[in-house]
Motif scaffolding. Structure first.
Motif, PDB file in Angstrom:
ATOM      1  N   PHE A  95      -6.340  -3.178  21.290  1.00 56.98           N
ATOM      2  CA  PHE A  95      -6.174  -1.940  20.532  1.00 56.98           C
ATOM      3  C   PHE A  95      -6.510  -0.773  21.450  1.00 56.98           C
ATOM      4  O   PHE A  95      -7.222  -0.927  22.444  1.00 56.98           O
ATOM      5  CB  PHE A  95      -6.993  -1.939  19.227  1.00 56.98           C
ATOM      6  N   HIS A  96      -5.929   0.383  21.139  1.00 50.77           N
ATOM      7  CA  HIS A  96      -6.115   1.564  21.988  1.00 50.77           C
ATOM      8  C   HIS A  96      -5.973   2.819  21.144  1.00 50.77           C
ATOM      9  O   HIS A  96      -5.630   2.733  19.958  1.00 50.77           O
ATOM     10  CB  HIS A  96      -5.105   1.547  23.148  1.00 50.77           C
ATOM     11  N   PHE A  97      -6.201   3.947  21.775  1.00 46.37           N
ATOM     12  CA  PHE A  97      -6.272   5.213  21.045  1.00 46.37           C
ATOM     13  C   PHE A  97      -5.390   6.282  21.686  1.00 46.37           C
ATOM     14  O   PHE A  97      -5.237   6.325  22.906  1.00 46.37           O
ATOM     15  CB  PHE A  97      -7.724   5.712  21.025  1.00 46.37           C
ATOM     16  N   HIS A  98      -4.842   7.133  20.811  1.00 46.89           N
ATOM     17  CA  HIS A  98      -4.122   8.336  21.227  1.00 46.89           C
ATOM     18  C   HIS A  98      -4.895   9.516  20.658  1.00 46.89           C
ATOM     19  O   HIS A  98      -5.384   9.446  19.525  1.00 46.89           O
ATOM     20  CB  HIS A  98      -2.700   8.325  20.679  1.00 46.89           C
ATOM     21  N   TRP A  99      -4.999  10.597  21.408  1.00 48.73           N
ATOM     22  CA  TRP A  99      -5.789  11.738  20.944  1.00 48.73           C
ATOM     23  C   TRP A  99      -5.217  13.055  21.440  1.00 48.73           C
ATOM     24  O   TRP A  99      -4.300  13.082  22.274  1.00 48.73           O
ATOM     25  CB  TRP A  99      -7.250  11.595  21.388  1.00 48.73           C
ATOM     26  N   SER A 109      -2.459  12.597  16.865  1.00 46.51           N
ATOM     27  CA  SER A 109      -1.812  11.338  16.464  1.00 46.51           C
ATOM     28  C   SER A 109      -0.369  11.312  16.963  1.00 46.51           C
ATOM     29  O   SER A 109       0.213  12.352  17.265  1.00 46.51           O
ATOM     30  CB  SER A 109      -1.866  11.153  14.943  1.00 46.51           C
ATOM     31  N   GLU A 110       0.176  10.118  17.047  1.00 47.24           N
ATOM     32  CA  GLU A 110       1.577   9.970  17.470  1.00 47.24           C
ATOM     33  C   GLU A 110       2.489  10.105  16.262  1.00 47.24           C
ATOM     34  O   GLU A 110       3.426  10.897  16.260  1.00 47.24           O
ATOM     35  CB  GLU A 110       1.770   8.602  18.142  1.00 47.24           C
ATOM     36  N   HIS A 111       2.232   9.302  15.229  1.00 49.66           N
ATOM     37  CA  HIS A 111       2.999   9.464  13.995  1.00 49.66           C
ATOM     38  C   HIS A 111       2.482  10.690  13.255  1.00 49.66           C
ATOM     39  O   HIS A 111       1.306  11.058  13.388  1.00 49.66           O
ATOM     40  CB  HIS A 111       2.893   8.196  13.142  1.00 49.66           C
ATOM     41  N   MET A 122      -5.163   5.077  16.130  1.00 50.87           N
ATOM     42  CA  MET A 122      -5.563   3.794  16.727  1.00 50.87           C
ATOM     43  C   MET A 122      -4.417   2.803  16.546  1.00 50.87           C
ATOM     44  O   MET A 122      -3.883   2.682  15.446  1.00 50.87           O
ATOM     45  CB  MET A 122      -6.815   3.282  16.001  1.00 50.87           C
ATOM     46  N   HIS A 123      -4.033   2.126  17.623  1.00 48.70           N
ATOM     47  CA  HIS A 123      -2.955   1.134  17.579  1.00 48.70           C
ATOM     48  C   HIS A 123      -3.514  -0.251  17.856  1.00 48.70           C
ATOM     49  O   HIS A 123      -4.090  -0.478  18.932  1.00 48.70           O
ATOM     50  CB  HIS A 123      -1.880   1.460  18.617  1.00 48.70           C
ATOM     51  N   ILE A 124      -3.331  -1.164  16.912  1.00 53.87           N
ATOM     52  CA  ILE A 124      -3.720  -2.561  17.112  1.00 53.87           C
ATOM     53  C   ILE A 124      -2.430  -3.326  17.415  1.00 53.87           C
ATOM     54  O   ILE A 124      -1.541  -3.423  16.571  1.00 53.87           O
ATOM     55  CB  ILE A 124      -4.433  -3.133  15.873  1.00 53.87           C
ATOM     56  N   LEU A 223       7.789   0.649  21.561  1.00 50.16           N
ATOM     57  CA  LEU A 223       6.573   1.067  22.244  1.00 50.16           C
ATOM     58  C   LEU A 223       6.650   2.585  22.413  1.00 50.16           C
ATOM     59  O   LEU A 223       7.730   3.116  22.686  1.00 50.16           O
ATOM     60  CB  LEU A 223       6.454   0.399  23.616  1.00 50.16           C
ATOM     61  N   THR A 224       5.530   3.283  22.272  1.00 48.61           N
ATOM     62  CA  THR A 224       5.556   4.745  22.371  1.00 48.61           C
ATOM     63  C   THR A 224       5.361   5.244  23.793  1.00 48.61           C
ATOM     64  O   THR A 224       5.304   6.452  24.027  1.00 48.61           O
ATOM     65  CB  THR A 224       4.485   5.380  21.457  1.00 48.61           C
ATOM     66  N   THR A 225       5.219   4.320  24.738  1.00 52.84           N
ATOM     67  CA  THR A 225       5.118   4.689  26.160  1.00 52.84           C
ATOM     68  C   THR A 225       6.197   3.928  26.932  1.00 52.84           C
ATOM     69  O   THR A 225       6.680   2.897  26.468  1.00 52.84           O
ATOM     70  CB  THR A 225       3.736   4.333  26.739  1.00 52.84           C
TER      71      THR A 225
HETATM   72 ZN    ZN Z   1      -0.293   3.361  21.178  1.00 48.74          ZN
END
Ligand code: ZN
Ligand code: BO1
Length: 277
Positions: A95-99, A109-111, A122-124, A223-225
């Motif tokens: 899991f990881h985080f976007h900020w 947030s991404e969404h 947070m993405h799991i 994937l968002t990256t």
């Molecule tokens: Zn992510």
């Protein structure tokens, strides 16, 4: 630099990710998206998930600063997710985080939901158990990512939540001590690519707290990256996790960068489903 990034400080900003070699970032099924709640469709198959070992307190192998995110890599083949209309059993990888920025009411947030951007996400990340990672990223439902929004709750003077009154009217809350233990590693991974072994007891269940896991949105995306593979069944939970502002700000402060989220991508010919009406 020729590496991709989120701002204009390198050659490949998000609008140019599609120009990267072997990239799917210019596809029609990209993530993240804005979730227009008026245009979601109720899907009766979207029942609750089954989470295996999400209460395991020694599931995290290490925490790392990738230069784009802070990622917690899990012990292999320990945690599982099924149900939730997924149709397959998935193994939890990380899991990881976007900020956003270091300001307390930042948008990161991404969404987005009805164009509202939350402070963090947070993405799991889970992979179909019957596929190799190589095959999973080439398969439309090869990966299932569970996305949780994170917002600030006011910092409490005491670090012990057990002294606080909780009743039917109190807002859902995460385990403050689990977040404290997690964020205590951030000063140790200030350098890009650094890793710290995680020995503290931190379960995903404790990080999620009592957030409502029954109400969520579902769509097919990527994937968002980079390389933005269109291999992800997305689940975005409606209710946010509440974390202390001070702890949220430790992510940009220690990681050394801000605004690590991709802008909203076109929905194109996709539907967003919801588990609730
Ligand atoms: Zn992510
Ligand atoms: S996200 O959840 O859409 N932001 C996302 C973005 C990129 C990845 C995962 C999730 N990348 C992949 C890597 C793989 C790696 C896998 C699991 O994550 O491409 O190499 O094995 O950690």
């Amino acid at each position: 630099s020729s590496h991709w990034c989120y701002d204009d400080h390198c050659h490949f900003s998000p609008s140019k990710w599609q120009l990267l070699p072997q990239s799917y970032c210019g596809g029609e099924l990209q993530s993240p998206i804005n979730i227009d709640t008026r245009n979601t469709l109720k899907d009766n198959h979207l029942k609750e998930f089954t989470y295996t070992k999400f209460d395991e307190k020694h599931a995290i192998k290490y925490i790392t600063n990738t230069g784009e995110a802070v990622k917690c890599v899990l012990k292999e083949d320990l945690l599982e997710v099924s149900g939730g209309g997924l149709g397959h059993v998935y193994s939890t990888l990380q899991f990881h985080f976007h900020w956003g920025s270091r300001s307390p009411d930042s948008e990161g947030s991404e969404h987005t939901v009805d164009s509202h951007r939350y402070p963090m996400e947070m993405h799991i990340v889970n992979k179909r158990k019957d596929l190799s990672l190589e095959d999973a990223i080439k398969t439309p439902n090869g990966l299932a990512v569970l996305g949780f929004f994170i917002e600030a709750k006011e910092s409490t003077k005491s670090s012990d939540e057990s002294h606080h009154e909780t009743g039917p009217t109190s807002k859902p809350t995460s385990d403050i001590d689990a977040w404290k233990r997690l964020t205590s590693y951030l000063p140790h991974i200030q350098n890009i690519s650094s890793k710290a072994n995680v020995t503290e007891e931190i379960s995903i269940d404790d990080l999620l707290g009592d957030v409502n896991r029954a109400v969520f949105y579902r769509y097919n995306g990527s994937l968002t990256t980079p390389s933005c593979n269109e291999a992800v069944v997305w689940t975005i939970f409606k209710e946010s996790i509440k974390v202390d502002k001070d702890m949220m700000m430790l992510f940009p402060t220690h990681a050394g960068y801000e605004n690590v989220f991709r802008p909203a991508q076109a929905l194109n010919n996709r539907k967003i489903f919801t588990s609730a009406s």
